[in-house]
Design a protein around this motif. Structure first.
Motif, short mmCIF file in Angstrom:
data_model
loop_
_atom_site.label_atom_id
_atom_site.label_comp_id
_atom_site.label_asym_id
_atom_site.label_seq_id
_atom_site.Cartn_x
_atom_site.Cartn_y
_atom_site.Cartn_z
N HIS A 116 1.02 -1.19 0.14
CA HIS A 116 0.07 0.06 -0.17
C HIS A 116 0.81 1.38 0.06
N ALA A 117 1.89 1.19 -0.48
CA ALA A 117 2.97 2.22 -0.33
C ALA A 117 2.47 3.59 -1.07
N SER A 118 2.59 4.68 -0.53
CA SER A 118 2.17 5.86 -1.14
C SER A 118 2.91 6.44 -2.16
N ASP A 119 2.56 7.24 -3.02
CA ASP A 119 3.50 7.89 -4.01
C ASP A 119 4.59 8.36 -3.39
N ALA A 120 4.57 9.06 -2.31
CA ALA A 120 5.76 9.83 -1.60
C ALA A 120 6.78 8.50 -1.17
N GLU A 121 6.22 7.47 -0.56
CA GLU A 121 7.15 6.17 -0.18
C GLU A 121 7.81 5.44 -1.46
N ILE A 122 6.97 5.37 -2.52
CA ILE A 122 7.60 4.72 -3.78
C ILE A 122 8.75 5.85 -4.20
N ARG A 123 8.45 7.08 -4.14
CA ARG A 123 9.56 8.08 -4.75
C ARG A 123 10.63 7.94 -3.99
N ALA A 124 10.45 7.85 -2.54
CA ALA A 124 11.63 7.82 -1.73
C ALA A 124 12.39 6.33 -1.84
N ALA A 125 11.77 5.44 -2.07
CA ALA A 125 12.28 4.03 -2.10
C ALA A 125 13.16 3.92 -3.38
N LEU A 126 12.62 4.47 -4.50
CA LEU A 126 13.30 4.49 -5.59
C LEU A 126 14.66 5.42 -5.82
N GLN A 127 14.78 6.16 -4.76
CA GLN A 127 15.63 7.25 -4.78
C GLN A 127 16.91 6.95 -5.31
N PRO A 128 17.52 5.83 -4.58
CA PRO A 128 19.16 5.34 -4.91
C PRO A 128 19.14 5.22 -6.14
N ASN A 129 18.23 4.69 -7.02
CA ASN A 129 18.42 4.39 -8.56
C ASN A 129 18.26 5.33 -9.47
N LEU A 130 19.17 5.49 -10.55
CA LEU A 130 19.13 6.84 -11.23
C LEU A 130 18.63 6.04 -12.73
N CYS A 131 17.95 6.89 -13.46
CA CYS A 131 17.42 6.86 -14.99
C CYS A 131 17.91 7.86 -15.58
N ARG A 132 18.85 7.51 -16.56
CA ARG A 132 19.42 8.81 -17.26
C ARG A 132 18.49 9.18 -18.30
N CYS A 133 17.30 8.33 -18.54
CA CYS A 133 16.46 8.71 -19.82
C CYS A 133 15.28 9.42 -19.39
N GLY A 134 15.24 9.92 -18.22
CA GLY A 134 14.17 10.61 -17.71
C GLY A 134 12.71 9.97 -17.77
N THR A 135 12.97 8.46 -17.47
CA THR A 135 11.41 7.63 -17.79
C THR A 135 10.66 7.68 -16.23
N HIS A 136 11.26 8.46 -15.30
CA HIS A 136 10.68 8.45 -14.06
C HIS A 136 9.16 8.41 -13.88
N MET A 137 8.52 9.09 -14.60
CA MET A 137 6.85 9.23 -14.33
C MET A 137 6.42 7.88 -14.90
N ARG A 138 6.92 7.26 -15.84
CA ARG A 138 6.50 6.08 -16.41
C ARG A 138 6.59 5.02 -15.27
N ILE A 139 8.08 5.31 -14.78
CA ILE A 139 8.43 3.97 -13.79
C ILE A 139 7.50 4.27 -12.58
N LEU A 140 7.03 5.51 -11.93
CA LEU A 140 6.47 5.41 -11.15
C LEU A 140 4.76 4.85 -11.20
#
Ligand code: FES
Ligand code: FES
Length: 163
Positions: A116-140
């Motif tokens: 049941h992770a919130s959007d903020a929790e998902i963003r915080a959890a994924l923070q150590p991983n980088l995406c150089r293509c800028g696909t962040h919104m789709r990943i979320l």
């Protein structure tokens, strides 16, 4: 030494300080985890060890005796993708795709503990991983979708429904 990866036990003959990433890719032909920086700074190599996300490029073999490693290959197959894999496909959440296995494994670590992770929790959890293509919104979006799939799968299991 013996190494358990994706519920399968392997005999690995390598120096104890060999990074897990090299063992996965070079010895076991599990090429999902990627080499990005080799320094624990990009997350492309992320796998799970006993359910926790780790940078496999800086995790030596000697720390893994008796522990369970899970790679992106352990989440499902081409024929039968797991919820995270299905969600990433459905959301087309990749451009070059290089970061995606690591993103999936970090998301898996989160959703295993908190479907049941919130959007903020998902963003915080994924923070150590980088995406150089800028696909962040789709990943979320894909991680949110995977959480929904996992919740429905658990609900079906608890009510005994069969697809
Ligand atoms: S390759 Fe391991 S963190 Fe970059
Ligand atoms: S999709 Fe290219 S680095 Fe993330």
């Amino acid at each position: 030494m013996k190494l358990t990866v994706n519920s399968r036990e392997y005999d690995v003959d390598a120096e104890p300080d060999t990074p897990l990433l090299y063992i996965l890719r070079d010895n076991l032909e599990l090429n999902g985890a990627k080499f990005g920086c080799g320094l624990g700074q990009c997350g492309a190599c992320t796998v799970l060890v006993d359910g926790e996300a780790v940078f496999s490029c800086v995790t030596p073999l000697l720390l893994l005796e008796g522990r369970k490693v899970t790679t992106v290959e352990g989440l499902g197959t081409v024929e039968n993708p797991g919820p995270l894999q299905r969600a990433f496909i459905d959301e087309q959440a990749a451009q070059c795709g290089y970061c995606i296995p690591g993103m999936m494994m970090r998301a898996q670590a989160l959703l295993q503990k908190n479907a049941h992770a919130s959007d903020a929790e998902i963003r915080a959890a994924l923070q150590p991983n980088l995406c150089r293509c800028g696909t962040h919104m789709r990943i979320l979006r894909a991680v949110h979708r995977a959480a929904e799939l996992l919740k429905s799968a658990r609900a079906e299991t608890s009510t005994g429904s069969v697809r």
